[in-house]
Structures are given as structure tokens and as C-alpha cells.
Design an enzyme around this catalytic site. Structure first.
Site, PDB file in Angstrom:
ATOM      1  N   ASN A 172       0.793  -1.238   0.000  1.00  0.00           N
ATOM      2  CA  ASN A 172       0.000   0.000   0.000  1.00  0.00           C
ATOM      3  C   ASN A 172       0.826   1.288   0.000  1.00  0.00           C
ATOM      4  O   ASN A 172       0.321   2.332  -0.402  1.00  0.00           O
ATOM      5  CB  ASN A 172      -1.002  -0.013   1.160  1.00  0.00           C
ATOM      6  CG  ASN A 172      -0.344  -0.015   2.496  1.00  0.00           C
ATOM      7  OD1 ASN A 172       0.734  -0.570   2.674  1.00  0.00           O
ATOM      8  ND2 ASN A 172      -0.982   0.622   3.461  1.00  0.00           N
TER       9      ASN A 172
ATOM     10  N   GLY B 266       3.025  -5.412   7.274  1.00  0.00           N
ATOM     11  CA  GLY B 266       2.051  -6.180   6.505  1.00  0.00           C
ATOM     12  C   GLY B 266       0.913  -6.618   7.405  1.00  0.00           C
ATOM     13  O   GLY B 266       0.628  -5.978   8.420  1.00  0.00           O
ATOM     14  N   SER B 267       0.285  -7.712   7.041  1.00  0.00           N
ATOM     15  CA  SER B 267      -0.902  -8.142   7.776  1.00  0.00           C
ATOM     16  C   SER B 267      -0.519  -8.815   9.100  1.00  0.00           C
ATOM     17  O   SER B 267       0.609  -9.290   9.271  1.00  0.00           O
ATOM     18  CB  SER B 267      -1.694  -9.121   6.914  1.00  0.00           C
ATOM     19  OG  SER B 267      -0.903 -10.266   6.674  1.00  0.00           O
TER      20      SER B 267
ATOM     21  N   GLY C 100       2.582 -11.255  10.021  1.00  0.00           N
ATOM     22  CA  GLY C 100       3.407 -10.779  11.137  1.00  0.00           C
ATOM     23  C   GLY C 100       3.629 -11.873  12.168  1.00  0.00           C
ATOM     24  O   GLY C 100       4.732 -12.026  12.711  1.00  0.00           O
TER      25      GLY C 100
ATOM     26  N   GLU D  52       5.045  -4.067  11.956  1.00  0.00           N
ATOM     27  CA  GLU D  52       3.970  -3.069  11.859  1.00  0.00           C
ATOM     28  C   GLU D  52       2.835  -3.741  11.108  1.00  0.00           C
ATOM     29  O   GLU D  52       3.016  -4.174   9.972  1.00  0.00           O
ATOM     30  CB  GLU D  52       4.437  -1.822  11.108  1.00  0.00           C
ATOM     31  CG  GLU D  52       5.439  -0.972  11.864  1.00  0.00           C
ATOM     32  CD  GLU D  52       4.906  -0.402  13.161  1.00  0.00           C
ATOM     33  OE1 GLU D  52       3.678  -0.358  13.348  1.00  0.00           O
ATOM     34  OE2 GLU D  52       5.729  -0.026  14.006  1.00  0.00           O
TER      35      GLU D  52
ATOM     36  N   GLU E 180       9.403   2.847  14.410  1.00  0.00           N
ATOM     37  CA  GLU E 180      10.072   3.192  13.165  1.00  0.00           C
ATOM     38  C   GLU E 180      10.118   4.713  13.041  1.00  0.00           C
ATOM     39  O   GLU E 180       9.352   5.416  13.664  1.00  0.00           O
ATOM     40  CB  GLU E 180       9.291   2.632  11.976  1.00  0.00           C
ATOM     41  CG  GLU E 180       9.148   1.115  12.041  1.00  0.00           C
ATOM     42  CD  GLU E 180       8.883   0.515  10.680  1.00  0.00           C
ATOM     43  OE1 GLU E 180       9.841   0.374   9.914  1.00  0.00           O
ATOM     44  OE2 GLU E 180       7.721   0.191  10.392  1.00  0.00           O
TER      45      GLU E 180
HETATM   46  P1  NAD Z   1       0.864  -9.267   3.683  1.00  0.00           P
HETATM   47  O1  NAD Z   1       1.058  -9.670   5.101  1.00  0.00           O
HETATM   48  O2  NAD Z   1       0.064 -10.135   2.810  1.00  0.00           O
HETATM   49  O3  NAD Z   1       2.284  -9.138   2.954  1.00  0.00           O
HETATM   50  C1  NAD Z   1       3.296  -8.301   3.477  1.00  0.00           C
HETATM   51  C2  NAD Z   1       4.639  -8.811   2.983  1.00  0.00           C
HETATM   52  O4  NAD Z   1       4.910 -10.072   3.595  1.00  0.00           O
HETATM   53  C3  NAD Z   1       4.693  -9.032   1.468  1.00  0.00           C
HETATM   54  O5  NAD Z   1       5.951  -8.619   0.975  1.00  0.00           O
HETATM   55  C4  NAD Z   1       4.557 -10.531   1.363  1.00  0.00           C
HETATM   56  O6  NAD Z   1       5.117 -11.066   0.196  1.00  0.00           O
HETATM   57  C5  NAD Z   1       5.310 -10.992   2.593  1.00  0.00           C
HETATM   58  N1  NAD Z   1       5.013 -12.351   3.036  1.00  0.00           N
HETATM   59  C6  NAD Z   1       3.861 -13.062   2.862  1.00  0.00           C
HETATM   60  N2  NAD Z   1       3.998 -14.295   3.399  1.00  0.00           N
HETATM   61  C7  NAD Z   1       5.244 -14.364   3.934  1.00  0.00           C
HETATM   62  C8  NAD Z   1       5.959 -15.369   4.638  1.00  0.00           C
HETATM   63  N3  NAD Z   1       5.449 -16.582   4.879  1.00  0.00           N
HETATM   64  N4  NAD Z   1       7.206 -15.093   5.045  1.00  0.00           N
HETATM   65  C9  NAD Z   1       7.758 -13.874   4.814  1.00  0.00           C
HETATM   66  N5  NAD Z   1       7.132 -12.889   4.139  1.00  0.00           N
HETATM   67  C10 NAD Z   1       5.888 -13.122   3.707  1.00  0.00           C
HETATM   68  O7  NAD Z   1       0.313  -7.775   3.715  1.00  0.00           O
HETATM   69  P2  NAD Z   1      -0.175  -6.879   2.464  1.00  0.00           P
HETATM   70  O8  NAD Z   1      -1.475  -7.418   1.993  1.00  0.00           O
HETATM   71  O9  NAD Z   1       0.931  -6.704   1.495  1.00  0.00           O
HETATM   72  O10 NAD Z   1      -0.390  -5.465   3.159  1.00  0.00           O
HETATM   73  C11 NAD Z   1      -1.568  -5.087   3.792  1.00  0.00           C
HETATM   74  C12 NAD Z   1      -1.392  -5.142   5.289  1.00  0.00           C
HETATM   75  O11 NAD Z   1      -0.293  -4.319   5.677  1.00  0.00           O
HETATM   76  C13 NAD Z   1      -2.583  -4.605   6.049  1.00  0.00           C
HETATM   77  O12 NAD Z   1      -2.891  -5.463   7.115  1.00  0.00           O
HETATM   78  C14 NAD Z   1      -2.085  -3.265   6.596  1.00  0.00           C
HETATM   79  O13 NAD Z   1      -2.725  -2.819   7.755  1.00  0.00           O
HETATM   80  C15 NAD Z   1      -0.660  -3.553   6.818  1.00  0.00           C
HETATM   81  N6  NAD Z   1       0.104  -2.314   6.890  1.00  0.00           N
HETATM   82  C16 NAD Z   1       0.550  -1.898   8.112  1.00  0.00           C
HETATM   83  C17 NAD Z   1       1.258  -0.708   8.243  1.00  0.00           C
HETATM   84  C18 NAD Z   1       1.766  -0.277   9.585  1.00  0.00           C
HETATM   85  O14 NAD Z   1       2.730   0.481   9.618  1.00  0.00           O
HETATM   86  N7  NAD Z   1       1.174  -0.690  10.693  1.00  0.00           N
HETATM   87  C19 NAD Z   1       1.503   0.059   7.111  1.00  0.00           C
HETATM   88  C20 NAD Z   1       1.012  -0.378   5.882  1.00  0.00           C
HETATM   89  C21 NAD Z   1       0.326  -1.580   5.790  1.00  0.00           C
END
Ligand code: NAD
Length: 476
Positions: free
Chosen positions: A147, A223-224, A228, A245, A457
Site C-alpha cells: 500500500n 504487513g498483515s 506478522g 507493523e 520506526e
Molecule cells: P501481507 O502480510 O500479505 O504481505 C506483506 C509482505 O509479507 C509481502 O511482501 C509478502 O510477500 C510478505 N510475506 C507473505 N507471506 C510471507 C511469509 N510466509 N514469510 C515472509 N514474508 C511473507 O500484507 P499486504 O497485503 O501486502 O499489506 C496489507 C497489510 O499491511 C494490512 O494489514 C495493513 O494494515 C498492513 N500495513 C501496516 C502498516 C503499519 O505500519 N502498521 C503500514 C502499511 C500496511
């Protein structure tokens, strides 16, 4: 095909991924080499090999490289903003601002590289000096979401390098274009070979390989919550440092005494701009009785004026949803919310434009309660729920009744309530009469509860994650 960057070489792959423009699914943005676990290991080897040299690099060397990247991002913000808008779907002004922000972050950490400080204390023993210094951690894996395809990588890569670490960067699958453009600039910044590496590819393969490799000393992840948790388990199992995060379910409280126009602006911006795809987006709008009906009416009127369309077209306020999976998730939650008793006061349906894109009307749900799934789980789209409450005390209780804790906002003209909310909101960032989304780049960013784990961060606080402390005792 655009390649991965490993050592100082651009490395191809037999697999490529194509990223699509969510404003027009017929538009292929580019083809990017998908790395595999072996290439991830190669990138770690390159970074590991470069660490002994880079960890001893001078502040000037680090400043020069980071400042170069910052300057180029700022100079090319229009061009790179166009690419970002095309692959991610946020509108052009937001995308250009994101690239500029990434540039400012690199400039900020270029300066920080010159300001790495230690402490010197008098020992409790005579004839002994005590020094506390900060040293780099090692190889850092940086795993980012789709995002903010350039700002989030920037706010992790820049401090990692500024404090003398080496980096392996894995961007999210839907947005390799912005990541590749950033890597290409880094490749010309004067960094020694191996200090920075890019591996694009699937999280389950490339990301997982980074988590499991003992040579990776630390993982910075955004990420999600589900991913996480995987990061946390893998890192804890081998005692690696990690920083997470994750999601949000951010409350925005509107009190009776709020300025209605300000409150509506803040709610609309915070909930729907960037298509609601911000971890800091307002998703629970908690409104006290006496202003509730006026607020809903004025918000619906403001939403009706929003122009949803091609992210790069002049005059668009809200771009498409970033990808098909996310769109499906948004629609599912809108449906679930209605089954649970919420009312769609505005939006809720797909929009058709000239080009086939992922267009969803911004959606306001009313008659929502805080118990509904749509109020408890992150939707991550242009969807917000209005929850009616009696008074400030109930508003605060509802705001804090969540598994998340990233941002929390309040609209009020009462100093008493503003101060109480700042003190008592259970969130990492509190906003008074400003939107829950939209933060400065020189101050700490992060949340509490299920939203974040580990040190903050951004700003000077980033050093907590990217350095290790050493205490040295010296006697002559
Ligand atoms: P996601 O968790 O699907 O993916 C995030 C990253 O993790 C991607 O690069 C993905 O390829 C990687 N990933 C997936 N599976 C993995 C694994 N098994 N091992 C290691 N890496 C892996 O998240 P998304 O759909 O890309 O992003 C949306 C999410 O990010 C939402 O939940 C949003 O709230 C969150 N987000 C949080 C912040 C924050 O600072 N709190 C900021 C932006 C987005």
C-alpha cells in the site's frame, strides 16, 4: 524483464511476474523477475559478505549514498509518482507526495548518519572509563506491503544503511515496479557491492527464506497480522531481532462540540483517501448522539461529491482498489456488515468506468455496533462504520475496545476532552482535529496491542531497532 539486484549484479530468473494497473486491467505495467529461495540465499550471502566493510564505513560515506538517493527521488517524484499511481492505484497527487516523502526520509537519515551518538559516564570504579556506543546489527531483511510501495521501503532501508547495516529487500508481489525503481537508484548511489540487495518474489518462498536464514540478524516487517505472526515465530525460534507493523482498526471519535465541517473533512480524508488502504485509516467513526444525524447527513453529501476513477486522471479523488483479492475482501465485509444489521448509508457497489478497473464506491455503514465483525477485523478498503454512542466516556471505551492500537483520533473543541483522550487512547499515535491517517516523517511511527511489535520506526527512534548497544570499560 526487470531483474533482481544481488551483489552488484542484475540477476534474471526463469519466472517472471506481471503487475497490472488496477485502474485498467488491460494495462500491464511491467515484467519482473521472480526470485526463488536460492536467489534469496545468494542475496543474503552478498549482504553478509559486505557487512564487515560497511559496518566500518564512515558517516560521510553513508551520508553521501543516502543523500544521493534522496535527491534523485525528489528530482524524479513526478515520473516515479506516475509509476506508483499506475501500479498501486492511489491518485497521482498522493503518489507524487509519497515519492517525495521517500526522498525526504533518505535525506533525514543521511543527516542521522552524521549524528550517531554514544555516551560516556564516570565509572563507579576509579581509573575506569565507561562508554556506551551503538553498533550496526548485521544483515537486515526488509519485507514490505503493497500500500505504500516506496515510502515504507524508504523508512526501513534508509535507517538500516545509515546505521551501518546491510539490506536484503523483499517488496510485496503486486508492486515490484516502485521497488525496482528505488533499487535501481540505490545501485548507483556509491554503496559497495552487496550492501543493498533486491529480491522480488513470493512471500511464502522468498520471504520465508529470509526469515529462516541464520545469517539474517534482524527482520523489519510491515504487513498483515497473520504474516506478522509468522515472522515473529520464525525469528523467535532462532533468536533474531524483529520489528512488526501490522493492521489497524482505527477509531475516530466525533463529539457533540466538534466543528461539523472539520469533522466531516477529517472523516472523509481519513477513511477514504488512498482508497482507504492505509493502516492508519479511520475505520470506526464513533459519534455522540447530538451530532450523529447531522454528521452522517453531511458526510454522505461530501462522499457523493468524491470522484472515483483512474488514479492518473486529472480530478480523480479516489482511485481503484489495488488488487482483485483486496476488492473481494472489501465486498465480503460490506455484505457481512449488512447481515449483522448495519445499513449502507452511502456506496457499497462496484463502479464501471471506461477501462476495466477495480472501482468501488467509498462506503459508509451506519447503525453499526462495535461487536460486529466489520468493526473488529481490518477491512483495508474504502469502507467505514459509524457507531453511535451516548457521550465522551462511552466513545473512549468503544475506541479502546479493539485488538488493534495504531492511531486514534478525536474531533472536539473541548480542551478537557482532547487532553483526556490524548492521555487515555490506547494507540501509538493520537490525532486531535487532524485525520487518523497522515503522519510526519521525522517522528516515531508505530502502534500498540495487535498493531505493532518492537521498537518504533522513523525519526531518531529508528536507531533502537537498527543498532545494538555496546558498553565498554577502559582502564589505562
Ligand atoms: P501481507 O502480510 O500479505 O504481505 C506483506 C509482505 O509479507 C509481502 O511482501 C509478502 O510477500 C510478505 N510475506 C507473505 N507471506 C510471507 C511469509 N510466509 N514469510 C515472509 N514474508 C511473507 O500484507 P499486504 O497485503 O501486502 O499489506 C496489507 C497489510 O499491511 C494490512 O494489514 C495493513 O494494515 C498492513 N500495513 C501496516 C502498516 C503499519 O505500519 N502498521 C503500514 C502499511 C500496511
Amino acid at each position: 524483464m526487470k531483474c533482481n539486484y544481488i551483489g552488484d549484479a542484475w540477476v534474471g530468473s526463469s519466472n517472471a511476474s506481471r503487475n497490472l494497473n488496477p485502474s485498467d486491467l488491460n494495462d500491464v505495467v511491467g515484467e519482473y523477475a521472480a526470485a526463488d529461495a536460492t536467489q534469496a540465499a545468494d542475496a543474503i550471502s552478498a549482504a553478509y559478505g559486505a557487512f564487515s566493510g560497511w559496518s566500518l564505513s564512515t558517516p560521510q560515506q553513508r551520508f553521501d549514498a543516502l543523500d544521493f538517493v534522496g535527491s534523485e527521488l525528489l528530482a524524479r517524484k513526478a515520473e516515479l509518482g506516475d509509476l506508483l499511481a499506475r501500479e498501486e492505484g492511489k491518485i497521482l497527487p498522493e503518489a507524487i507526495a509519497e515519492v517525495a516523502r521517500a526522498g525526504q526520509i533518505f535525506k533525514f537519515f543521511a543527516g542521522e548518519a552524521l549524528r550517531i551518538q554514544g555516551e560516556r559516564l564516570a565509572s563507579v570504579r576509579s581509573g575506569v572509563d565507561v562508554e556506551i556506543t551503538r553498533e550496526p546489527v548485521g544483515v537486515i531483511a526488509i519485507i514490505t506491503p503493497w500500500n505504500f510501495p516506496i515510502a515504507i521501503p524508504a523508512w526501513k532501508i534508509a535507517p538500516a544503511l545509515a546505521y551501518g547495516n546491510c539490506v536484503v529487500f523483499k517488496p510485496a508481489e503486486p508492486v515490484p515496479g516502485s521497488a525496482w525503481a528505488l533499487a535501481e537508484i540505490l545501485s548507483r548511489s556509491g554503496l559497495p557491492a552487496g550492501v543493498f540487495n533486491l529480491v522480488m518474489g513470493r512471500g511464502s518462498e522468498v520471504g520465508q527464506a529470509l526469515l529462516n536464514d541464520r545469517r539474517v540478524a534482524a527482520v523489519s516487517f510491515t504487513g498483515s497480522a497473520a504474516t506478522g505472526m509468522r515472522v515473529a515465530q520464525a525469528c523467535a525460534a532462532r533468536m533474531a531481532r524483529f520489528q512488526l507493523e501490522m493492521g489497524g482498526k482505527n477509531p475516530l471519535v466525533i463529539l457533540d462540540d466538534a466543528d461539523l465541517k472539520v469533522a466531516v473533512d477529517i472523516a472523509v480524508q481519513g477513511s477514504f483517501f488512498s482508497t482507504g488502504q492505509r493502516c492508519t485509516a479511520s475505520s470506526r467513526i464513533i459519534v455522540t448522539d447530538a451530532i450523529h444525524d447531522r454528521f452522517v447527513k453531511a458526510t454522505v453529501t461530501a462522499m457523493a461529491r468524491l470522484r472515483v476513477g483512474d488514479a492518473r486522471a486529472a480530478g480523480t479523488d479516489i482511485g481503484p482498489v489495488a488488487d482483485a483479492g483486496q476488492l473481494e475482501q472489501d465486498l465480503t465485509y460490506i455484505d457481512v456488515a449488512q447481515r449483522e444489521g448495519a445499513t449502507v448509508a452511502f456506496g457499497g457497489t462496484l463502479l464501471h468506468r471506461e477501462a476495466p478497473g477495480l472501482y468501488l464506491q467509498p462506503t459508509l455503514l451506519t447503525n453499526a455496533t462495535n461487536a460486529m465483525r466489520s468493526s473488529r477485523e481490518e477491512i483495508f478498503g474504502p469502507v467505514a462504520s459509524v457507531i453511535r454512542v451516548r457521550d465522551y466516556d462511552q466513545a473512549l471505551a468503544v475506541a479502546n475496545d479493539t485488538d488493534f492500537g495504531l492511531t486514534a483520533g478525536i474531533c472536539t473543541t473541548s480542551l478537557k476532552h482532547a487532553m483526556h483522550f490524548k492521555r487515555n487512547a490506547q494507540a501509538g499515535m493520537v490525532m486531535v482535529n487532524v485525520p487518523t491517517a497522515g503522519v510526519d516523517y521525522h517522528v516515531p511511527f508505530g502502534g500498540r496491542k495487535g498493531s505493532s511489535f518492537g521498537p518504533r520506526e522513523q525519526g531518531r527512534h529508528a536507531q533502537e531497532f537498527y543498532t545494538v548497544v555496546k558498553t565498554a570499560y577502559t582502564s589505562a
